[in-house]
Each structure stands twice: as C-alpha cells, then as structure tokens.
Design a protein around this motif. Structure first.
Motif, PDB file in Angstrom:
ATOM      1  N   ILE A   1     -12.250   3.304   8.834  1.00  0.00           N
ATOM      2  CA  ILE A   1     -13.141   2.601   8.121  1.00  0.00           C
ATOM      3  C   ILE A   1     -14.370   2.399   8.614  1.00  0.00           C
ATOM      4  O   ILE A   1     -15.515   2.630   7.987  1.00  0.00           O
ATOM      5  CB  ILE A   1     -12.575   1.178   7.920  1.00  0.00           C
ATOM      6  N   CYS A   2     -14.304   2.046   9.915  1.00  0.00           N
ATOM      7  CA  CYS A   2     -15.893   1.690  10.534  1.00  0.00           C
ATOM      8  C   CYS A   2     -16.067   2.401  11.795  1.00  0.00           C
ATOM      9  O   CYS A   2     -17.387   2.674  12.037  1.00  0.00           O
ATOM     10  CB  CYS A   2     -15.833   0.199  10.940  1.00  0.00           C
ATOM     11  N   GLY A   3     -15.217   3.375  12.435  1.00  0.00           N
ATOM     12  CA  GLY A   3     -15.568   4.170  13.324  1.00  0.00           C
ATOM     13  C   GLY A   3     -15.275   3.525  14.718  1.00  0.00           C
ATOM     14  O   GLY A   3     -15.332   4.509  15.760  1.00  0.00           O
TER      15      GLY A   3
ATOM     16  N   PHE B   1      -6.208   1.516  12.256  1.00  0.00           N
ATOM     17  CA  PHE B   1      -7.441   0.803  12.038  1.00  0.00           C
ATOM     18  C   PHE B   1      -7.743  -0.042  13.308  1.00  0.00           C
ATOM     19  O   PHE B   1      -6.805  -0.334  14.019  1.00  0.00           O
ATOM     20  CB  PHE B   1      -7.639   0.082  10.679  1.00  0.00           C
ATOM     21  N   CYS B   2      -9.058  -0.517  13.233  1.00  0.00           N
ATOM     22  CA  CYS B   2      -9.407  -1.253  14.668  1.00  0.00           C
ATOM     23  C   CYS B   2      -9.191  -2.765  14.412  1.00  0.00           C
ATOM     24  O   CYS B   2      -8.950  -3.483  15.331  1.00  0.00           O
ATOM     25  CB  CYS B   2     -11.135  -0.988  14.941  1.00  0.00           C
ATOM     26  N   SER B   3      -8.687  -3.243  13.209  1.00  0.00           N
ATOM     27  CA  SER B   3      -8.472  -4.575  13.048  1.00  0.00           C
ATOM     28  C   SER B   3      -7.988  -4.711  11.397  1.00  0.00           C
ATOM     29  O   SER B   3      -7.919  -3.709  10.827  1.00  0.00           O
ATOM     30  CB  SER B   3     -10.006  -5.417  12.741  1.00  0.00           C
TER      31      SER B   3
ATOM     32  N   ARG C   1      -8.857  -6.382   9.296  1.00  0.00           N
ATOM     33  CA  ARG C   1      -9.904  -6.687   7.905  1.00  0.00           C
ATOM     34  C   ARG C   1     -10.267  -5.136   7.493  1.00  0.00           C
ATOM     35  O   ARG C   1     -10.111  -4.755   6.482  1.00  0.00           O
ATOM     36  CB  ARG C   1     -11.157  -6.943   8.747  1.00  0.00           C
ATOM     37  N   CYS C   2     -10.146  -4.187   8.681  1.00  0.00           N
ATOM     38  CA  CYS C   2     -10.222  -2.735   8.192  1.00  0.00           C
ATOM     39  C   CYS C   2      -9.129  -2.123   7.429  1.00  0.00           C
ATOM     40  O   CYS C   2      -9.276  -1.520   6.572  1.00  0.00           O
ATOM     41  CB  CYS C   2     -10.689  -1.880   9.358  1.00  0.00           C
ATOM     42  N   ARG C   3      -7.901  -2.577   7.782  1.00  0.00           N
ATOM     43  CA  ARG C   3      -6.779  -2.357   7.222  1.00  0.00           C
ATOM     44  C   ARG C   3      -6.739  -2.717   5.788  1.00  0.00           C
ATOM     45  O   ARG C   3      -6.252  -2.021   5.078  1.00  0.00           O
ATOM     46  CB  ARG C   3      -5.513  -2.936   7.906  1.00  0.00           C
TER      47      ARG C   3
HETATM   48 ZN   LIG Z   1     -12.556  -0.684  11.652  1.00  0.00          ZN
END
Ligand SMILES: [Zn+2]
Length: 107
Positions: free
Chosen positions: A21-23, A33-35, A37-39
């Motif tokens: 999502i955000c890289g 995913f990193c968090s 939120r991105c999930r």
């Molecule tokens: Zn992310």
C-alpha cells in the motif's frame, strides 16, 4: 570473491518486503502490510471492487461475439463451441464455429 551488486535492497532488514500500500518495510503480525491501517486500505479496495478477479465471464462474451460476427456475415443456425475448457487459460480462446449459409432464393 566479488561483492554484492549495488542493486540489492539497501533499506530495511534482509527479507523485509515493502508494504503493497505505502511501500514501507512490512513486519510483524500485519504482514504483508506495514500496519493495520494499510491492511484496512487493502481490504477496502477489495470491497469496492478495485481488484478485478479474472473469471469465466470473458469466455462467454467471446463466444457471443463470434456468434454475432457469423450472423452478421449471413450465416444461420450459428453454433460456437469453445475448444479450451481450461479456466486458467488466458488470452483469446479457441472456438469451433459452425453455421449455415442462408439461402437466397431468386424472386
Ligand atoms: Zn503501509
């Protein structure tokens, strides 16, 4: 021995994949995913239909298209039979198309 090529990923730990999502480097329980939120962002994309899941619909459309083309060409009783039943097959399908040439009686 030659050193590692400079093209390798320099940021983050080795094996850490970037969040789709955000890289940012993803890790922990929210992989890939990193968090959370991105999930959730990814989940919303699915729910909104942003991701297109390839299905069988395309094949049926292609069959209708072939049949219409033959009918436009003056054929009657058009039958279109797909040759490749493999659902994973991509690209243009193969068909056997049969039809009868409409007889034009001279009046
Ligand atoms: Zn992310």
């Amino acid at each position: 021995m030659p050193a590692k090529p400079p093209g390798e990923t320099g940021a983050g730990k080795p094996g850490a994949k970037p969040c789709p999502i955000c890289g940012k480097p993803a890790s922990g329980a929210t992989l890939p995913f990193c968090s959370p939120r991105c999930r959730d962002v990814d989940l919303n994309r699915w729910l909104k239909g942003s991701y297109v899941i390839p299905g069988k619909d395309g094949e049926e459309d292609a069959e209708d298209q072939v049949a219409r083309m033959l009918e436009d060409a003056g054929l009657e009783k058009v039958r279109v039979v797909p040759l490749v039943p493999d659902a994973r097959a991509k690209g243009p399908g193969l068909f056997v198309a049969t039809g009868e040439k409409a007889k034009k009686e001279s009046q």
